[in-house]
Write an enzyme that holds these catalytic residues in place. Structure first.
Site, short mmCIF file in Angstrom:
data_model
loop_
_atom_site.label_atom_id
_atom_site.label_comp_id
_atom_site.label_asym_id
_atom_site.label_seq_id
_atom_site.Cartn_x
_atom_site.Cartn_y
_atom_site.Cartn_z
N GLN A 159 71.58 34.72 -33.41
CA GLN A 159 70.62 35.23 -34.39
C GLN A 159 70.90 36.69 -34.70
OE1 GLN A 159 66.56 33.98 -33.82
NE2 GLN A 159 65.73 35.65 -35.05
N ASP A 198 56.85 34.67 -31.96
CA ASP A 198 57.77 34.32 -30.88
C ASP A 198 59.20 34.77 -31.14
OD1 ASP A 198 58.26 32.54 -32.90
OD2 ASP A 198 58.37 30.76 -31.61
N LYS A 229 47.96 21.59 -36.84
CA LYS A 229 48.03 20.30 -36.17
C LYS A 229 46.76 19.51 -36.43
CE LYS A 229 52.02 20.95 -34.07
NZ LYS A 229 53.20 20.12 -34.36
N THR A 230 46.89 18.23 -36.70
CA THR A 230 45.73 17.37 -36.91
C THR A 230 45.88 16.14 -36.03
OG1 THR A 230 46.74 16.04 -38.66
CG2 THR A 230 45.68 18.10 -39.33
N HIS A 260 56.89 22.06 -42.16
CA HIS A 260 55.45 21.77 -42.13
C HIS A 260 54.71 23.09 -42.35
CE1 HIS A 260 55.26 23.40 -38.05
NE2 HIS A 260 56.14 22.51 -37.62
N ARG A 287 66.12 21.38 -25.93
CA ARG A 287 66.10 20.50 -27.09
C ARG A 287 67.19 19.44 -26.95
NH1 ARG A 287 63.47 22.59 -31.70
NH2 ARG A 287 62.81 24.76 -31.48
N HIS A 337 55.56 26.22 -40.35
CA HIS A 337 56.77 26.93 -40.79
C HIS A 337 56.49 27.80 -42.00
CE1 HIS A 337 59.06 23.22 -39.13
NE2 HIS A 337 59.26 24.21 -38.30
N LYS A 356 45.61 25.46 -32.14
CA LYS A 356 46.71 25.89 -32.98
C LYS A 356 46.55 25.39 -34.40
CE LYS A 356 51.76 26.28 -32.86
NZ LYS A 356 53.00 25.89 -32.15
N THR A 391 66.03 21.51 -37.75
CA THR A 391 65.70 20.55 -36.68
C THR A 391 64.99 19.32 -37.25
OG1 THR A 391 63.69 21.84 -36.26
CG2 THR A 391 65.60 22.28 -34.86
N LYS A 439 59.54 26.20 -26.60
CA LYS A 439 59.85 24.92 -25.96
C LYS A 439 59.84 25.08 -24.44
CE LYS A 439 60.48 22.60 -29.73
NZ LYS A 439 59.62 21.47 -30.09
#
Length: 416
Positions: A169, A190, A230-231, A45, A86, A48, A227, A40, A82
């Site tokens: 999957q 998830d 994240k910044t 990051h 998407r 992941h 979480k 995607t 989500k």
């Protein structure tokens, strides 16, 4: 130590199917396992990275790791995590992302005990009727609706496209079992519903005694409940073009004392003894931040290499001491990426005029006062001479002038 026990000690297991059987199996032989990522984006990051760190541990323990780049599944969109559908990407963009992610994975995992595959290679060969007859028939809609990944979307709606994601999957798991002897799928918390759907499908196709397993990692939260990863500036990417190695290093260096040992267990390959020693140091002398420094060194070296660690530490020392003249132009681009930046010409200019023209100072009077008082530094040198001339071409390959006012207020002037 058994790899399952190792993951438990590191707090890296959220759910696991048939724990006793899996524990025994990995003790007896090298098993095949896989983790997947959809293209995607063109970089992973650090969010992941978490399940792939677990995959890496299996690889290092001698097991056969497989990475699935989801060229097929990524073309329809995973509904997990989500709140809305998407936006589908073009196949051209997906293929570009596939290439970038594949290169990242090969860099992180090397060549031993690793296989990188793309599920587009087999999913694209299944026609609609075969999909419905061979696989769709094995899935009960009521059961699919009960999966958290789908149930969480029912209120706002979910398309048939994303609804079928767990079937695709599941086909991945079945394909890898048949062709690569893969018995274990790992993923984020998830993904439990999708992974167990694959196990159910395999049992229907290959018999209920077929030994296949699921393992998920916990959702990682920081000590303050937010979480991880994240910044204020956004995600922390593995691509050095998106997040520089210096920024990457600083992210880990700035972790909270309450989180650092957990991250050492998750993201480094340090021994139990080393991590326990660092935990004691966090308690006894937290001001030294030895655990954070070791965390930053280890994760940056894993993702970017030892040279990147040396460079990040060199930049940090230069900024802390103010001795920036020792930095290279490349290091300046990293270290000053998020500092106030102005554009200048290559012309020589008196320092007072230059400070006002760049708006570092509001007036010539204030500029003269700050220079006289020794509050102005140019390229790491304190300037007290009101007749000093700025010559951009003389430093940092003629690309930059670094100004500092006071102890910490830096400005990066880029030559146009």
């Amino acid at each position: 130590m058994n790899i399952i026990d190792e993951l438990k000690w590191r707090g890296a297991i959220n759910q696991m199917s048939d724990e006793k059987e899996l524990h025994s199996l990995v003790e007896q032989k090298s098993i095949g396992l896989y983790c997947g990522v959809d293209p995607t984006g063109d970089s992973l990051h650090i969010g992941h990275l978490i399940p792939f760190m677990m995959l890496k541990r299996f690889q290092m323990a001698g097991h056969r790791a497989h990475i699935v780049i989801g060229g097929g599944t990524g073309s329809i969109g995973d509904p997990s995590g989500k709140k809305a559908e998407r936006v589908l990407q073009s196949m051209e963009q997906i293929h570009h992302n596939e290439e970038k992610l594949t290169a990242q994975m090969k860099h992180l995992f090397g060549k031993d005990n690793i296989t990188v595959v793309n599920n587009y290679d087999w999913l694209s060969k299944i026609d609609l009727l075969r999909f419905l007859r061979d696989y769709g028939k094995l899935f009960n809609v009521n059961t699919m609706l009960g999966k958290e990944v789908v149930a969480s979307r029912l209120e706002v709606g979910i398309s048939f496209t994303e609804f079928t994601y767990q079937i695709l999957q599941s086909i991945d798991f079945y394909h890898l079992l048949k062709n690569n002897d893969v018995q274990l799928q790992i993923g984020g918390a998830d993904q439990w519903g999708n992974i167990t759907a694959g196990i159910d499908m395999i049992h229907k196709l290959s018999g209920s005694d077929k030994k296949v397993f699921a393992l998920t990692i916990p959702l990682m939260l920081k000590a303050d409940g937010t979480k991880f990863g994240k910044t204020a500036g956004g995600a922390i990417w593995l691509d050095p073009e998106k997040t520089t190695p210096y920024e990457f290093y600083q992210f880990w260096l700035n972790q909270d004392d309450r989180d650092v040992i957990k991250y050492l267990k998750y993201f480094t390959f340090l021994s139990h003894e080393e991590i326990n020693e660092l935990a004691e140091k966090v308690k006894s002398c937290p001001e030294k931040r030895e655990a954070q420094r070791r965390l930053a060194e280890e994760v940056t070296a894993f993702v970017h290499g030892e040279k990147a660690v040396e460079q990040a530490e060199h930049i940090s020392r230069a900024l802390f001491s103010g001795d920036v003249k020792q930095l290279t132009a490349t290091e300046i681009e990293q270290g000053f990426k998020n500092m106030p930046t102005i554009e200048i010409t290559n012309d020589t200019k008196n320092i007072i005029e230059w400070l006002v023209d760049t708006k570092i100072e509001k007036s010539k009077r204030q500029a003269r006062e700050d220079v006289t008082n020794g509050a102005i530094y140019i390229n790491g040198e304190r300037i007290r001479n009101l007749d000093f001339v700025i010559e951009p071409q003389n430093n940092f390959d003629g690309k930059f002038v670094i100004a500092r006012r006071g102890k910490k207020k830096y400005y990066l002037a880029k030559v146009k």
